[in-house]
Enzyme design. Structure first.
Site, PDB file in Angstrom:
ATOM      1  N   LYS A 114      33.838 -40.167  25.020  1.00  0.00           N
ATOM      2  CA  LYS A 114      33.658 -40.626  26.196  1.00  0.00           C
ATOM      3  C   LYS A 114      34.132 -39.354  27.318  1.00  0.00           C
ATOM      4  O   LYS A 114      35.516 -39.758  27.525  1.00  0.00           O
ATOM      5  CB  LYS A 114      34.070 -41.871  26.669  1.00  0.00           C
ATOM      6  CG  LYS A 114      33.250 -42.488  28.149  1.00  0.00           C
ATOM      7  CD  LYS A 114      33.624 -44.027  28.501  1.00  0.00           C
ATOM      8  CE  LYS A 114      32.707 -44.348  29.516  1.00  0.00           C
ATOM      9  NZ  LYS A 114      33.212 -43.728  30.778  1.00  0.00           N
ATOM     10  N   LYS A 312      37.013 -48.419  26.258  1.00  0.00           N
ATOM     11  CA  LYS A 312      37.960 -47.794  27.243  1.00  0.00           C
ATOM     12  C   LYS A 312      39.355 -47.667  26.570  1.00  0.00           C
ATOM     13  O   LYS A 312      39.956 -48.828  26.395  1.00  0.00           O
ATOM     14  CB  LYS A 312      37.697 -48.499  28.458  1.00  0.00           C
ATOM     15  CG  LYS A 312      36.665 -48.365  29.205  1.00  0.00           C
ATOM     16  CD  LYS A 312      36.303 -47.074  29.985  1.00  0.00           C
ATOM     17  CE  LYS A 312      36.729 -47.348  31.369  1.00  0.00           C
ATOM     18  NZ  LYS A 312      36.606 -46.094  32.333  1.00  0.00           N
ATOM     19  N   CYS A 424      70.877 -24.543  45.176  1.00  0.00           N
ATOM     20  CA  CYS A 424      72.212 -24.838  45.962  1.00  0.00           C
ATOM     21  C   CYS A 424      73.101 -23.850  45.387  1.00  0.00           C
ATOM     22  O   CYS A 424      73.165 -23.622  44.120  1.00  0.00           O
ATOM     23  CB  CYS A 424      72.510 -26.040  45.565  1.00  0.00           C
ATOM     24  SG  CYS A 424      74.375 -26.422  46.123  1.00  0.00           S
TER      25      CYS A 424
END
Ligand code: IVH
Length: 670
Positions: A114, A312, A424
């Site tokens: 899908k 799904k 830094c």
């Protein structure tokens, strides 16, 4: 119940209609597919339990919203239906059972991926693409022919033997590679990035100017044959796929035809695992009955065919609130922005923090504290904030800007020209110290159990630790006084620290946080050099000659050991009794001390770099040319060149591969 079933159903309907409009008409979804599916599922369950609540207008009885706007409206010749969904084997079996009411006998299934893109209907008349339309609400779609005509994967003409009329349905999508490239371009151009390949595909297709679509790399995969006039008749779906492929349409190579739902389930499970191994996103598997006669018997509900179902996968994307953007300081001083999120379960894990990488990424995503954002977590990949849901942005939300000072030590942060990262620059920054020490103690390095980041931070704060060498002189009596540190835990920690002294040299290299030197580099360095002191003393080119090191890492290693503060740490580690020896014993490493060996030609068991590294690791030299000082020339199996001639002329011994290995081992000529 706080809310009656009727009220809840009404509310869900309202929500679903609203989100349909956002998705289908406005191309601007506010919630992820999974969240949308959950709403539909809840409504369907509720309607299942209370059939009296079902209305003809219910979104469960319809497909999507009605299209509006940019493109001309077109009516599909046959409706483009959506699919019923399942998320488990049990639901798959239930689907199989439902079908038994309509058909009998064997059922063969095709399993297809899908693809996560946009459904597209392509109509060809007399072999020419005459109309390309989006699905829209299933009945009415949008005419996007001009834009689709620019997609290379969509044939504009069909070859000889084409039917009079044919409608091909499939998915327009963007590969992950094309999506990443597009987003990189967007970042470089200072534009906004897309949230996912599907949005990028939709955004690229729904353009007023087809030239924009043409620039985007869109793909197409045909999965369903629609109307055909003047073409062959087919009995099976898999035949239609083969035919569409012959007509020139891209058809997935991952389709599988199987005879049982058990095999379907195996295909789904396999692809759930493999889904990240392909270059396009899939959100599930579509299972279809292969026999077209059986399909006709099965028919459809008002919304979806009974002969197909979408399995799904669990969601990998969710929306949540971005509470804040903060900056963390790493062991090299790198300042990395990260998102502080309202916790959300995504990809099976609870996510409350996610990296935002660097300043440019934050700008390109344009995420602001207070935004609702899409969070993605795919496979084992660390969670990522994809972008904001703009329609939900509260008014007056200010863009985030990178802080100009370190959040830990307040030193100025610096971003070098042409670099994406900000640093830094204060090496004494407590933030960096904590990270460097906890890295030293971490599993891949000196593996000191009980000395995690939290303990290191506490010990640093209390002044027990400033650098990694302090670990070996920790004042345990003081530590015992800290909350949560009883005699047992302190004794355990002391034991773990003692045990770490005998870790392999490679682990120590990893622990020192030498820029660019990773685990692999540390291992080859330890193996090739055999001792910490050899690494410290060796000239840069010798370190660079070690296979797997190279000039950049070598320069970084040399820079590291040239700094007095690092050398002091090393000396204190030595004094503490930390192991400095590598896997090859120093005695063996010194067998070639004072000897000069030249390697030429191709050896079977050694690359040139490895052979030279082996010589150097044993204290020898490996120059590039033969001279009077040369101890031996190692000549590969290929015919000799200038070096062999020179060696012969000067009377330098010439060794083959076996002779070389003997020399390495014993330090003597065979
Ligand atoms: S078949 C009636 N096959 O999934 C059957 N759909 O609701 C029509 N999709 O947006 C769909 N890959 O665009 C089918 N191999 C595939 C598919 C597929 C993706 C999409 C389709 C639609 C959704 C189904």
């Amino acid at each position: 119940m706080a809310e009656g079933a009727g009220e809840r159903a009404e509310k869900l309907r309202g929500l679903i209609v609203y989100h349909n409009r956002r998705y289908f008409d406005l191309d601007d979804p506010e919630i992820s597919d999974a969240e949308y599916d959950e709403l539909v599922r809840e409504l369907a369950t509720l309607e299942g339990e209370h059939p009296e609540l079902v209305t003809a207008e219910s979104p469960t009885q319809q497909v999507g919203g009605a299209p509006v706007g940019l493109f001309a409206e077109v009516r599909h010749r046959t409706p483009m239906m959506s699919l019923d969904k399942t998320t488990s084997y049990e639901e798959l079996l239930a689907w199989g059972k439902r079908m038994e009411r309509y058909i009998s006998g064997e059922v063969v299934f095709t399993c297809e991926l899908k693809v996560d893109g946009l459904a597209m209907s392509l109509l060809y008349e007399d072999g020419r693409l005459s109309r390309a339309a989006t699905r829209g609400n299933g009945e009415l779609g949008e005419d996007v022919t001009a834009n689709v005509g620019t997609i290379a994967a969509v044939p504009s003409r069909l070859g000889p033997g084409h039917p009079e009329v044919v409608e091909v349905r499939g998915e327009i999508y963007m590969t992950v590679g094309a999506f990443d490239e597009l987003n990189d371009r967007q970042v470089r151009a200072g534009g906004r990035t897309f949230i996912n390949p599907r949005n990028a595909a939709a955004g690229s297709l729904r353009q007023k100017d087809p030239a924009v679509t043409a620039e985007r790399e869109l793909s197409f995969s045909a999965y369903q044959l629609g109307e055909v006039v003047g073409g062959p008749a087919f009995k099976y779906h898999h035949e239609t796929l083969e035919w569409m492929s012959r007509l020139g349409f891209p058809v997935s190579g991952y389709v599988q035809t199987v005879g049982t739902l058990e095999e379907v389930d195996r295909y789904c499970t396999e692809w759930l695992e493999r889904r990240h191994g392909i270059d396009f996103e899939i959100d599930g598997v579509v299972v279809k009955v292969d026999d077209l006669a059986q399909r006709r018997e099965l028919g459809a509900t008002s919304k979806a065919p009974r002969w197909a179902i979408a399995y799904k996968f669990p969601p990998e994307e969710r929306t949540t609130l971005l509470k804040d953007i903060m900056v963390s300081i790493g062991r090299t001083g790198k300042a990395t922005p990260f998102a502080v999120l309202e916790p959300v379960v995504v990809g099976g894990a609870r996510v409350s923090l996610a990296t935002l990488h660097n300043e440019d990424q934050v700008r390109a995503k344009d995420v602001r504290p207070g935004d609702t954002v899409v969070v993605r977590r795919a496979g084992d990949v660390i969670p990522e904030v994809r972008g904001p849901v703009l329609p939900l942005r509260p008014e007056g939300l200010a863009p985030w800007s990178f802080p100009s000072n370190c959040p830990v030590c307040a030193a100025p942060l610096q971003r070098l020209a042409d670099e994406a990262d900000t640093y830094c620059i204060n090496v004494d920054c407590p933030g960096q110290q904590v990270q460097r020490i906890s890295h030293f103690a971490s599993r891949g390095a000196m593996d000191i159990e009980g000395l995690g980041e939290r303990t290191v931070a506490l010990f640093c704060k209390e002044g027990l630790l400033v650098d990694a060498a302090d670990i070996y002189t920790v004042d345990f009596e003081r530590a015992q006084a800290f909350e949560g540190f009883g005699p047992t835990s302190v004794a355990n920690l002391a034991g773990a620290i003692e045990a770490s002294k005998s870790r392999p040299l490679a682990n120590l290299f990893v622990g020192l946080s030498i820029r660019h030197l990773g685990t692999n580099g540390s291992q080859v360095l330890a193996r090739a050099m055999g001792h910490m002191d050899r690494v410290i003393d060796a000239p840069e080119d010798e370190v660079a000659a070690v296979e797997g090191i190279g000039p950049v890492i070598a320069a970084s290693i040399k820079r590291f050991f040239s700094l007095p503060r690092n050398r002091q740490v090393v000396e204190r580690l030595r004094a503490a009794g930390v192991n400095f020896e590598g896997p090859s014993a120093p005695a063996a490493a010194q067998t070639l001390m004072g000897k000069s060996i030249v390697v030429t030609g191709t050896l079977e068991r050694w690359s040139r770099e490895d052979a030279e590294a082996a010589i150097k690791a044993r204290g020898g030299k490996a120059p590039g040319s033969v001279s009077q000082k040369t101890t031996a020339l190692v000549q590969g199996s290929d015919p000799g060149g200038a070096k062999l001639a020179k060696a012969t002329e000067l009377g330098v011994p010439v060794l083959d591969e076996a002779g070389f290995e003997h020399l390495l081992e014993t330090g003597e000529l065979p």
